[in-house]
Design a protein around this motif. Sequence first.
Motif, PDB file in Angstrom:
ATOM      1  N   GLN A  10      10.823 -29.436  -5.275  1.00 28.12           N
ATOM      2  CA  GLN A  10      10.019 -29.687  -6.463  1.00 28.12           C
ATOM      3  C   GLN A  10       8.957 -28.609  -6.662  1.00 28.12           C
ATOM      4  N   ARG A  11       8.169 -28.345  -5.623  1.00 25.38           N
ATOM      5  CA  ARG A  11       7.155 -27.295  -5.719  1.00 25.38           C
ATOM      6  C   ARG A  11       6.972 -26.613  -4.375  1.00 25.38           C
ATOM      7  N   TRP A  28       9.807 -26.211  -9.719  1.00 24.33           N
ATOM      8  CA  TRP A  28       9.116 -26.433 -10.985  1.00 24.33           C
ATOM      9  C   TRP A  28       7.734 -25.791 -11.005  1.00 24.33           C
ATOM     10  N   ASP A  29       7.485 -24.863 -10.096  1.00 22.67           N
ATOM     11  CA  ASP A  29       6.186 -24.194 -10.021  1.00 22.67           C
ATOM     12  C   ASP A  29       5.888 -23.359 -11.263  1.00 22.67           C
ATOM     13  N   ASN A  44       8.348 -23.747 -14.166  1.00 26.07           N
ATOM     14  CA  ASN A  44       7.164 -24.036 -14.974  1.00 26.07           C
ATOM     15  C   ASN A  44       7.275 -25.335 -15.780  1.00 26.07           C
ATOM     16  N   CYS A  93       6.344 -29.777 -15.600  1.00 26.27           N
ATOM     17  CA  CYS A  93       5.623 -30.854 -14.927  1.00 26.27           C
ATOM     18  C   CYS A  93       6.320 -32.172 -15.237  1.00 26.27           C
ATOM     19  N   GLY A  94       5.638 -33.278 -15.037  1.00 26.12           N
ATOM     20  CA  GLY A  94       6.276 -34.583 -15.189  1.00 26.12           C
ATOM     21  C   GLY A  94       6.405 -35.024 -16.630  1.00 26.12           C
ATOM     22  N   ASP A 122      10.148 -34.128 -20.470  1.00 25.45           N
ATOM     23  CA  ASP A 122      10.378 -32.971 -19.626  1.00 25.45           C
ATOM     24  C   ASP A 122      11.592 -33.146 -18.722  1.00 25.45           C
ATOM     25  N   ARG A 180      14.173 -30.295 -18.384  1.00 28.32           N
ATOM     26  CA  ARG A 180      14.401 -29.707 -17.063  1.00 28.32           C
ATOM     27  C   ARG A 180      15.875 -29.747 -16.700  1.00 28.32           C
TER      28      ARG A 180
END
Length: 378
Positions: free
Chosen positions: A16-17, A48-49, A69, A71-72, A76, A80
């Motif tokens: 995830q990050r 997803w950074d 790039n 977020c939640g 999204d 994504r």
Amino acid sequence: MNQETRGGGAIALYFQRLGGEGGGAERMLCFLANELSRRGYTIHIFSWDPPYASSFYEISDDVQWHRLNFCGGVRDKVRRSIMLYRLLRRYRIKVLIGFVMSGDMTVYAAALASGTRVIAAERNAPSMYYYLYRPFRRWINFNLLRFVNKVIVQNEEFIADYPKYLAEKIVSIPNPVKQPACIACPDGFSGRSKVVLYIGRLEPVQKRPEVLLEAFALVATNYPDWNLVFVGDGISRVHLLARIRELGLASRISIFRTTLDVEPFYMSAQLYVMPSAWEGFPNALAEAMSYGLPAIGFEGSQGVASLLSIEQGWLAKGVDSYNELARSLASAFSAPAERVARGISARRITEEFGANEIIDAWENVINFREKSHCVGNE
């Protein structure tokens, strides 16, 4: 020339990050990406950074890191999935290794739509699902694993705690443990205070440094030659500092920031403690043991008790008792010869986790093909 998975295509690793503080999953992902790249595979990392994010752990220049790039949010999730689907197609990703993705429907949807084979790298003991999730959420997470080709766990004991319908998919591969050139001194140094050490995230649900702090406070008066050192960052830091002041132990308890240069801490310690509720393959514990440090954990902590036995340290009863952990601390503090003997055993155990053998095991799973039932392929 870059080697690809059998049948063509590249390998992608997902988390995830990766930006920010380092953790066990991030560390293993970067290590695996670098080692597979070194063996000639074409490697991509997806996270997803934001574009400016940097990894706490080194990523080889030969590995392409895609910071997507996002977020939640429900909207999204759809975007994504579409973006990840397009990237999987564009880079001809044949195998996606998802770290801690058991409930991430975004990744499942993209991989299934693109025809990418998926390996789910579980980084926690299955007991995590019972600590964190209600029954319906557990049911969703376990059933999503039906859609992957393989599930990697870090200890063979974990397999029995997954639903039986997943058993044939599960493979056990531990993390590698690098053997250091130097060894700690568990019996201590003449004229110096002794140190009990904790390295890890400072958070109260899984890692629980508060439990160690309270246990140490119970025995601190009787063992004035022992100090406690925490190394890490997290949401518990402020509470820990305040509690240390309340207990009047500021001169004996220190908290240091997360660092890659952990060897000086291991070399100055005489005992390592991991009070976690659960672990997968506890990297910091294994690393401490590789330096010849005896350790303490809870016998009810899945993952910790899988690696640590009474031959390498002490196992406190239960899974969260300050009093039981304090008893184990007192036993270890009082027995320098036992600390040395159990430290020797601890170092010997970690020699089993060689990096080359572990990467070989990952390669075997990556290149695995489901048996074909087509006529003519028997």
